[in-house]
Design a protein around this motif. Structure first.
Motif, PDB file in Angstrom:
ATOM      1  N   PHE A  16      -1.378  -2.212  -5.842  1.00 52.53           N
ATOM      2  CA  PHE A  16      -1.245  -1.972  -4.399  1.00 52.53           C
ATOM      3  C   PHE A  16      -2.439  -1.112  -3.957  1.00 52.53           C
ATOM      4  O   PHE A  16      -3.169  -0.568  -4.800  1.00 52.53           O
ATOM      5  CB  PHE A  16       0.097  -1.322  -4.042  1.00 52.53           C
ATOM      6  CG  PHE A  16       0.374  -0.015  -4.722  1.00 52.53           C
ATOM      7  CD1 PHE A  16      -0.094   1.185  -4.190  1.00 52.53           C
ATOM      8  CD2 PHE A  16       1.118   0.038  -5.902  1.00 52.53           C
ATOM      9  CE1 PHE A  16       0.172   2.397  -4.815  1.00 52.53           C
ATOM     10  CE2 PHE A  16       1.389   1.244  -6.535  1.00 52.53           C
ATOM     11  CZ  PHE A  16       0.907   2.427  -5.994  1.00 52.53           C
ATOM     12  N   LEU A  17      -2.635  -1.024  -2.653  1.00 56.19           N
ATOM     13  CA  LEU A  17      -3.729  -0.213  -2.110  1.00 56.19           C
ATOM     14  C   LEU A  17      -3.263   1.209  -1.838  1.00 56.19           C
ATOM     15  O   LEU A  17      -2.063   1.460  -1.677  1.00 56.19           O
ATOM     16  CB  LEU A  17      -4.232  -0.816  -0.794  1.00 56.19           C
ATOM     17  CG  LEU A  17      -4.928  -2.185  -0.866  1.00 56.19           C
ATOM     18  CD1 LEU A  17      -5.169  -2.723   0.547  1.00 56.19           C
ATOM     19  CD2 LEU A  17      -6.251  -2.083  -1.631  1.00 56.19           C
ATOM     20  N   LEU A  18      -4.208   2.122  -1.782  1.00 54.31           N
ATOM     21  CA  LEU A  18      -3.911   3.483  -1.326  1.00 54.31           C
ATOM     22  C   LEU A  18      -4.547   3.671   0.044  1.00 54.31           C
ATOM     23  O   LEU A  18      -5.744   3.382   0.219  1.00 54.31           O
ATOM     24  CB  LEU A  18      -4.469   4.510  -2.319  1.00 54.31           C
ATOM     25  CG  LEU A  18      -3.808   4.495  -3.697  1.00 54.31           C
ATOM     26  CD1 LEU A  18      -4.613   5.343  -4.687  1.00 54.31           C
ATOM     27  CD2 LEU A  18      -2.371   4.990  -3.622  1.00 54.31           C
ATOM     28  N   LEU A  19      -3.757   4.101   1.001  1.00 58.63           N
ATOM     29  CA  LEU A  19      -4.303   4.416   2.328  1.00 58.63           C
ATOM     30  C   LEU A  19      -4.482   5.931   2.372  1.00 58.63           C
ATOM     31  O   LEU A  19      -3.504   6.677   2.483  1.00 58.63           O
ATOM     32  CB  LEU A  19      -3.363   3.951   3.438  1.00 58.63           C
ATOM     33  CG  LEU A  19      -2.869   2.503   3.344  1.00 58.63           C
ATOM     34  CD1 LEU A  19      -2.050   2.150   4.588  1.00 58.63           C
ATOM     35  CD2 LEU A  19      -4.021   1.520   3.162  1.00 58.63           C
ATOM     36  N   ALA A  31       0.837  -1.193   0.000  1.00 57.75           N
ATOM     37  CA  ALA A  31       0.000   0.000   0.000  1.00 57.75           C
ATOM     38  C   ALA A  31       0.871   1.241   0.000  1.00 57.75           C
ATOM     39  O   ALA A  31       2.056   1.180   0.356  1.00 57.75           O
ATOM     40  CB  ALA A  31      -0.906  -0.002   1.234  1.00 57.75           C
ATOM     41  N   CYS A  32       0.279   2.350  -0.424  1.00 64.46           N
ATOM     42  CA  CYS A  32       0.957   3.647  -0.333  1.00 64.46           C
ATOM     43  C   CYS A  32       0.100   4.571   0.522  1.00 64.46           C
ATOM     44  O   CYS A  32      -1.088   4.767   0.262  1.00 64.46           O
ATOM     45  CB  CYS A  32       1.163   4.241  -1.725  1.00 64.46           C
ATOM     46  SG  CYS A  32       1.967   5.864  -1.667  1.00 64.46           S
ATOM     47  N   TYR A  33       0.720   5.111   1.566  1.00 65.93           N
ATOM     48  CA  TYR A  33       0.026   6.035   2.472  1.00 65.93           C
ATOM     49  C   TYR A  33       0.131   7.448   1.925  1.00 65.93           C
ATOM     50  O   TYR A  33       1.231   7.903   1.560  1.00 65.93           O
ATOM     51  CB  TYR A  33       0.669   5.955   3.856  1.00 65.93           C
ATOM     52  CG  TYR A  33       0.173   7.015   4.817  1.00 65.93           C
ATOM     53  CD1 TYR A  33      -1.000   6.824   5.547  1.00 65.93           C
ATOM     54  CD2 TYR A  33       0.873   8.205   4.997  1.00 65.93           C
ATOM     55  CE1 TYR A  33      -1.455   7.797   6.430  1.00 65.93           C
ATOM     56  CE2 TYR A  33       0.427   9.180   5.885  1.00 65.93           C
ATOM     57  CZ  TYR A  33      -0.742   8.974   6.591  1.00 65.93           C
ATOM     58  OH  TYR A  33      -1.189   9.928   7.460  1.00 65.93           O
ATOM     59  N   LEU A  59      -4.671   6.770  -8.749  1.00 64.46           N
ATOM     60  CA  LEU A  59      -5.582   5.613  -8.742  1.00 64.46           C
ATOM     61  C   LEU A  59      -5.238   4.638  -9.863  1.00 64.46           C
ATOM     62  O   LEU A  59      -5.272   3.413  -9.671  1.00 64.46           O
ATOM     63  CB  LEU A  59      -7.037   6.085  -8.880  1.00 64.46           C
ATOM     64  CG  LEU A  59      -7.644   6.701  -7.613  1.00 64.46           C
ATOM     65  CD1 LEU A  59      -8.871   7.553  -7.952  1.00 64.46           C
ATOM     66  CD2 LEU A  59      -8.011   5.611  -6.606  1.00 64.46           C
ATOM     67  N   GLU A  60      -4.895   5.180 -11.018  1.00 65.93           N
ATOM     68  CA  GLU A  60      -4.501   4.341 -12.152  1.00 65.93           C
ATOM     69  C   GLU A  60      -3.256   3.515 -11.814  1.00 65.93           C
ATOM     70  O   GLU A  60      -3.188   2.319 -12.073  1.00 65.93           O
ATOM     71  CB  GLU A  60      -4.169   5.216 -13.378  1.00 65.93           C
ATOM     72  CG  GLU A  60      -5.349   5.512 -14.281  1.00 65.93           C
ATOM     73  CD  GLU A  60      -6.144   4.271 -14.647  1.00 65.93           C
ATOM     74  OE1 GLU A  60      -5.537   3.287 -15.124  1.00 65.93           O
ATOM     75  OE2 GLU A  60      -7.374   4.281 -14.437  1.00 65.93           O
TER      76      GLU A  60
END
Lengths: 449, 449
Positions: A227-230, A195-197, A219-220
């Motif tokens: 990976f997820l976005l936090l 994920a990326c915070y 988002l793309e």
């Protein structure tokens, strides 16, 4: 603190055999910042990112509790005995204000979510921990975070022994090329970037916001690179002028975003209520598919059992009282924070006019909202200078190096505008200008303390 | 819960790549217990270990808050603005009711402690987590726990990936030879047994209490074998008749005991306030010596930042109102719980008289207080029998195997007496006796559900 050193007995334990986070330099530096603030209580402080407290009255807590109990009876149809049980007993692990939170997000953010995807947490900090604890399966799992970074996410990552890889936050708030590079480099090294915070709105500490195009691109990339976005959003409501840009979660069509919500700035910090929106579908070993929220709930059951229903009731009552809108609940606060930020930026321009000698090499960003602005200086703005600033000039701020894990921001400092009055901003900037003038004297030397 | 299974989209994540605790059988079994309880709301339930709620009124919360604010003004000398700030803002990481807790421990337990050694936590569960997170430095660190064990400590240990080695709790509540054997065996295998978790008073789930001699021996062993004792004490106040035995912490002369405190049973669960007493001295890398409480506080700053001051104020107000004594605050509750336990034990004796056929192979222990008693049966008392018991006989209880991590207690069940009325005990025991009669029929077969 008492001083056990004075005792003749030897120590019982050593940090050598305790979790390594306890010797983090970040903890010592946080301690230092608190100590400086305590040692100079009369200094004007641009340090704390705390919300303005003078609109709050103790009576508000009582009223919010009553409003929430009425809501339970009248809107949810609970009997008096059930209302009593709701406040008194252990409660639902995922929380009791999830429906109010869902309504609030529709009202204020245009986000439509299933209330079942909400996990109410002990402040946003617990939400961060729950997400990282879930994602960190083994030593290959790593987190990405835009630098400079809010210290809370570093702390949560330390507790689950999850490395944080920095992504450059220069310029527009995130360097997407650097993000892709970091993700691919990590993968090539056998790691799993999970994920990326990111704090897309008026970030702490930079004050920077991501524009709409950048949000879509982010988002793309999350989708393409898997990976997820936090998304952490404590300040999004406090835009100063222009229209608000949609959150990542509002733009998220593929469940790439876990949204981390806070009521600390928009309701009250003392409730310690935050939440995560985790609508991702998780396949279990048995073949069943559950929401990520339900996985986080399982972890929460082992960590804090549930968030105090009394604390949730206080926040819930505030939401009900203002028709589920925190924009409506924060009319005064929004005006105040916007006025403070404008005054700060105008004041900096007045004290350091372009072309003036003292202003040489001094610059600052111009956030359009939030609590924070960053000043860049032609000299190092470290803890030593802060101590000098407090003692000699009576003004406090935060060295930006604290948000880089000591690896950057050495010439920068953060000014917070949320807890100061107009008079304090005026006077505080005068003191800050005197510090800069002092520091830029050719014969300046940091005196020994 | 919504059913994302119905959705055509594939899952976004798999538990295979999430923390392994999420696939723990213990979680599934907890889920099962909740489901059974929800499916048969009209069953008489000896399952939940929740405190009796009918003496509580919502108005109590308002009054406790007011009493606490008066205490801050009158006894601590805070100005109205400071009182407001205390409830509204982020607060001291170690908490704001530490002095009240210290006074309470002196009053009710004869324990004298420095308030600085108190860390106020989000329920006792967070206290367990903080202690285990501090002690678990690497994969060699292990915890010991008396089996059967409260599930909360297993959960906290799972989150920090710390193995839990079982110590037999048969007979007097702890088998000290087995304890020594486990510690030495672990050391021989290169492991580091850091602490032993124990609930010396009216333990959940066994109801057993350790006698004074055993407590002294346990302290001796902890000193000789060099590990800590984690003393969890939620039920100690609820002794039925005889004098109370001193806690391990009250007997601790060498800082071997970390005391885990809960207000869930003695004040109100909905506050989610607990605490740890950690007066151990910890030597840091820099040579400074700090209290273990301050190390726990550092971890807490990364986990929940601080415990809601509003929730703390509710508990604090209750303490002040009753002269810092929870014995005084629980006069009614103590009577009720004692009467319930007596009624339960008498009822069991009446339904299963010695010598009667149906009573063959049935026995139970006789706790002198607390919330729990354990019945041993001549047949397996598992989840399947519980489901049958709920459906066919309308009575709920908890299979003891849940407290053995599935490795024991198969013929035992726990009866909780805290949330039932006298009529329910009477009627519930009748139903339970019918279940036993049913189950001991020679032709009995568990019907397919």
């Amino acid at each position: 603190m008492t001083s056990p050193r004075a005792d003749a007995h030897p120590a019982d334990l050593s940090t050598e055999h305790l979790h390594s986070a306890l010797e983090d330099p970040a903890l010592a530096s946080m301690n230092f910042l608190n100590e400086v603030a305590n040692r100079y209580p009369d200094a004007i402080s641009f340090a704390p990112g705390r919300p303005f407290e003078e609109y709050f009255q103790i009576e508000d807590v009582h009223r919010y509790l009553r409003v929430f109990c009425e809501y339970l009876e009248q809107e949810r149809g609970l009997s008096p005995a059930e209302v009593r049980r709701t406040l008194y007993q252990y409660g639902r692990t995922k929380g009791i204000v999830h429906e109010l939170i869902a309504r609030n997000l529709t009202e204020d953010e245009g986000i439509t979510i299933d209330p079942e995807s909400v996990v109410v947490t002990v402040g946003c900090q617990e939400a961060m921990y729950l997400v990282l604890r879930a994602l960190r399966a083994d030593e290959r799992d790593v987190l990405l975070a835009v630098r400079p970074t809010y210290v809370g996410i570093d702390g949560a990552a330390r507790l689950v022994d999850m490395p944080v890889l920095p992504v450059s936050g220069e310029g527009p708030g995130i360097d997407l090329d650097d993000l892709i590079r970091q993700v691919r480099r990590a993968r090539a090294a056998g790691l799993r970037p999970r994920a990326c915070y990111v704090m897309p709105d008026f970030a702490n500490p930079s004050g920077t916001s991501l524009d709409l195009a950048l949000r879509h691109q982010l988002l793309e990339i999350a989708e393409e690179e898997d990976f997820l976005l936090l998304e952490d959003n404590p300040y999004g409501l406090f835009n100063g002028g222009d229209d608000r840009v949609p959150t990542l979660k509002a733009l998220d069509r593929r469940r790439r975003v876990v949204y981390l919500g806070s009521f600390a700035k928009t309701a009250l910090p003392g409730a310690r209520v935050g939440y995560a929106i985790a609508d991702q579908r998780v396949a279990g070993r048995s073949g069943a598919v559950e929401l990520l929220a339900d996985q986080l709930s399982k972890i929460k059951s082992m960590l804090t059992v549930n968030t105090s229903p009394i604390a949730q009731a206080v926040v819930g009552g505030k939401l009900v009282e203002h028709g589920y809108s925190l924009l409506a609940a924060n009319v005064q606060e929004r005006k105040l924070y916007a006025a403070n930020m404008t005054q700060l930026l105008h004041g900096l321009a007045r004290h350091f006019p372009a072309g003036a000698t003292a202003a040489e090499g001094i610059s600052w960003n111009a956030p359009t909202g939030g609590f924070f602005a960053v000043v860049t200086l032609p000299f190092v703005a470290d803890d030593a200078l802060l101590a000098y600033s407090a003692r000699r000039h009576g003004v406090l701020w935060t060295p930006m190096s604290h948000f880089y894990g000591g690896t950057g921001g050495h010439h920068q400092l953060r000014l917070a505008t949320s807890l100061v009055t107009s008079e304090q901003i005026e006077q505080g900037l005068g003191r800050f200008a005197a510090l800069v003038a002092d520091r830029t004297r050719t014969d300046w030397q940091l005196p020994a303390t």
